[in-house]
Write an enzyme that holds these catalytic residues in place. Sequence first.
Site, PDB file in Angstrom:
ATOM      1  N   CYS A 167      -3.131  -1.281   9.279  1.00 59.59           N
ATOM      2  CA  CYS A 167      -3.564  -0.731   7.991  1.00 59.59           C
ATOM      3  C   CYS A 167      -4.435   0.512   8.095  1.00 59.59           C
ATOM      4  CB  CYS A 167      -4.281  -1.812   7.195  1.00 59.59           C
ATOM      5  SG  CYS A 167      -3.231  -3.249   6.914  1.00 59.59           S
ATOM      6  N   GLU A 211      -6.575  -9.512   7.516  1.00 62.82           N
ATOM      7  CA  GLU A 211      -5.957 -10.485   8.408  1.00 62.82           C
ATOM      8  C   GLU A 211      -7.073 -11.339   9.005  1.00 62.82           C
ATOM      9  OE1 GLU A 211      -3.280  -8.593  11.169  1.00 62.82           O
ATOM     10  OE2 GLU A 211      -2.321  -7.531   9.513  1.00 62.82           O
ATOM     11  N   THR A 225       0.855  -1.187   0.000  1.00 61.66           N
ATOM     12  CA  THR A 225       0.000   0.000   0.000  1.00 61.66           C
ATOM     13  C   THR A 225       0.892   1.240   0.000  1.00 61.66           C
ATOM     14  OG1 THR A 225      -1.693  -1.178   1.222  1.00 61.66           O
ATOM     15  CG2 THR A 225      -1.798   1.221   1.290  1.00 61.66           C
ATOM     16  N   ALA A 265     -20.458  -0.555  15.968  1.00 63.35           N
ATOM     17  CA  ALA A 265     -19.933   0.477  16.872  1.00 63.35           C
ATOM     18  C   ALA A 265     -19.201  -0.199  18.028  1.00 63.35           C
ATOM     19  CB  ALA A 265     -21.071   1.324  17.403  1.00 63.35           C
ATOM     20  N   GLY A 266     -18.189   0.455  18.522  1.00 71.19           N
ATOM     21  CA  GLY A 266     -17.435  -0.098  19.649  1.00 71.19           C
ATOM     22  C   GLY A 266     -16.165   0.684  19.864  1.00 71.19           C
ATOM     23  N   LYS A 307      -2.901   3.822   9.876  1.00 70.17           N
ATOM     24  CA  LYS A 307      -1.774   4.476   9.189  1.00 70.17           C
ATOM     25  C   LYS A 307      -2.149   4.862   7.759  1.00 70.17           C
ATOM     26  CE  LYS A 307       0.254   0.813   6.681  1.00 70.17           C
ATOM     27  NZ  LYS A 307       0.383   0.728   5.240  1.00 70.17           N
TER      28      LYS A 307
HETATM   29  C1  UGA Z   1      -7.997  -3.851   6.420  1.00 70.35           C
HETATM   30  C2  UGA Z   1      -8.998  -3.915   5.256  1.00 70.35           C
HETATM   31  O1  UGA Z   1     -10.256  -4.401   5.713  1.00 70.35           O
HETATM   32  C3  UGA Z   1      -8.478  -4.834   4.150  1.00 70.35           C
HETATM   33  O2  UGA Z   1      -9.368  -4.831   3.055  1.00 70.35           O
HETATM   34  C4  UGA Z   1      -7.105  -4.334   3.718  1.00 70.35           C
HETATM   35  O3  UGA Z   1      -6.543  -5.148   2.712  1.00 70.35           O
HETATM   36  C5  UGA Z   1      -6.171  -4.297   4.912  1.00 70.35           C
HETATM   37  O4  UGA Z   1      -6.717  -3.449   5.923  1.00 70.35           O
HETATM   38  C6  UGA Z   1      -4.849  -3.782   4.447  1.00 70.35           C
HETATM   39  O5  UGA Z   1      -4.766  -2.579   4.098  1.00 70.35           O
HETATM   40  O6  UGA Z   1      -3.886  -4.534   4.337  1.00 70.35           O
HETATM   41  P1  UGA Z   1      -7.415  -5.482   8.475  1.00 70.35           P
HETATM   42  O7  UGA Z   1      -6.488  -4.407   8.922  1.00 70.35           O
HETATM   43  O8  UGA Z   1      -6.953  -6.898   8.438  1.00 70.35           O
HETATM   44  O9  UGA Z   1      -7.916  -5.163   6.974  1.00 70.35           O
HETATM   45  O10 UGA Z   1      -8.665  -5.416   9.443  1.00 70.35           O
HETATM   46  P2  UGA Z   1     -10.220  -5.108   9.324  1.00 70.35           P
HETATM   47  O11 UGA Z   1     -10.977  -6.358   9.285  1.00 70.35           O
HETATM   48  O12 UGA Z   1     -10.467  -4.112   8.256  1.00 70.35           O
HETATM   49  O13 UGA Z   1     -10.478  -4.415  10.740  1.00 70.35           O
HETATM   50  C7  UGA Z   1      -9.846  -3.181  11.052  1.00 70.35           C
HETATM   51  C8  UGA Z   1     -10.273  -2.675  12.404  1.00 70.35           C
HETATM   52  O14 UGA Z   1     -11.604  -2.183  12.352  1.00 70.35           O
HETATM   53  C9  UGA Z   1     -10.260  -3.706  13.533  1.00 70.35           C
HETATM   54  O15 UGA Z   1      -9.634  -3.111  14.666  1.00 70.35           O
HETATM   55  C10 UGA Z   1     -11.718  -3.987  13.802  1.00 70.35           C
HETATM   56  O16 UGA Z   1     -11.954  -4.345  15.127  1.00 70.35           O
HETATM   57  C11 UGA Z   1     -12.342  -2.643  13.455  1.00 70.35           C
HETATM   58  N1  UGA Z   1     -13.765  -2.716  13.054  1.00 70.35           N
HETATM   59  C12 UGA Z   1     -14.137  -3.389  11.941  1.00 70.35           C
HETATM   60  C13 UGA Z   1     -14.720  -2.059  13.804  1.00 70.35           C
HETATM   61  O17 UGA Z   1     -14.408  -1.404  14.824  1.00 70.35           O
HETATM   62  N2  UGA Z   1     -16.030  -2.103  13.422  1.00 70.35           N
HETATM   63  C14 UGA Z   1     -16.422  -2.759  12.310  1.00 70.35           C
HETATM   64  O18 UGA Z   1     -17.633  -2.757  12.013  1.00 70.35           O
HETATM   65  C15 UGA Z   1     -15.456  -3.423  11.561  1.00 70.35           C
END
Ligand code: UGA
Length: 438
Positions: free
Chosen positions: A265, A157, A123, A257-258, A268
């Site tokens: 990712c 992840e 990225t 929400a939380g 940053k």
């Molecule tokens: C994120 C993106 O979802 C991927 O598509 C992307 O490829 C990746 O970054 C990257 O740039 O490499 P990731 O960091 O693995 O993936 O995690 P997410 O599943 O997106 O969750 C990110 C954060 O959001 C977590 O802390 C999760 O707890 C939080 N989250 C997610 C919420 O607080 N509420 C939600 O409804 C969903």
Amino acid sequence: MLRLTVIGTGYLGATHAACMAELGYEVLGYDVDEVKISALQSGKVPFYEPELPELLARHVAGGRVAFTTDIDEVANFGDVHFLCVGTPQQPNGYAADLRYVHAAIETLAPRLRRPCLVVGKSTVPVGTATTLATRIAELAPAGADVELAWNPEFLREGFAVRDTLRPDRLVIGVQTSRAERVLREIYAPLLDAGVPLVVTDFPTAELVKTAANAFLATKISFINAMAEICEVVGADVVQLSEALGYDPRIGKRFLQAGLGFGGGCLPKDIRAFRARAEELGAAEAVAFLAEVDAINMRRRARVVELARRECGEDFTGRRVAVLGAAFKPNSDDIRDSPALDVAETIRRAGAHVSIYDPEAMPNAAARYPQLDYAKTAFAACENADVVLHLTEWQEFREIDPAALGEIVAQRRIIDGRNVLDPNLWRAAGWMYRGLGRP
Ligand code: UGA
């Protein structure tokens, strides 16, 4: 058949290498980290990622994927080189730190003596690919026979293998039809299975990734902003989110929400986007991302405030149990973990913090040795004045509130992820508090 290399074997690279082997290619993975490479070479994944260990072990054993720290071997081996190195936040600023990207190109390009395609997956800030293409043209002995393409990665992840083998879409930024042909060939099994493909130029391909993560972060912060309002008026953000989500234009995913987002990712990437937009003289266009970031950070402060209230407005000498250390469930990644941020803030405020996570404890303990790590969720909660549920592992959802109630000092729980059943906990005599819920 094309021979592939993967440069940088973190979450992205290790997964990509194993998945390309699964598609039938011979793959050589490269990293400067010898410890990582020797683990991978013996078929072991040095981090927690469901499905990946089996896949990797199988293809290492079958000889389809190998790993090396020798860049000459990489240059000789590959018809296609996938660039998968990390682009973390700069230590003293918001911009992305591109040192690993540049280092990879500076080492690889002077060794490229035969026709090949370098494919960027990291990225990066928009404009990077064009700079790298120029640099490759300057350095590569094979000259115009070496080309660059940009193919951003969208894997999550915890679902990395699935997301790589069955992505929602493939995006490729190319400058020639030759590069497009090669990538179509590599991804033929995915394209045949109906995965949509968007072929575009470099800046658009780079921006798709940045924009996707910015959108996801904005969606989470939107619902967390609504949670703040709910807290003021006594409304329930969980029901609000459910009701919004039925509108297919809004959709229910990423509307939980939380405690907000963390990880290597989203945080940053939105900061790097702002920094890049500023450099481009377009800061106003994404100024809202500062607010997205601020809303997200306020959720952490809110959990600390709620916990302090439950401790009689003073953490000194109190025992606080924290369930969860990873930035999200099904991961041992603790980069910018909201759970650990909250735990450390509370510890600094004078409480004794005991923490448990099913997978992330070794990483957490290395980064925050001052916290107390318990062997089980129950052990973490022993004599606790308040329990904080901060990463929503399945294991925590299955806890029996009555049994846990026997060992805590006070039956008080703050559900930072709004996934526990309030009725169940209240019925067992607990004071249950969600975020943005009455
Ligand atoms: C994120 C993106 O979802 C991927 O598509 C992307 O490829 C990746 O970054 C990257 O740039 O490499 P990731 O960091 O693995 O993936 O995690 P997410 O599943 O997106 O969750 C990110 C954060 O959001 C977590 O802390 C999760 O707890 C939080 N989250 C997610 C919420 O607080 N509420 C939600 O409804 C969903």
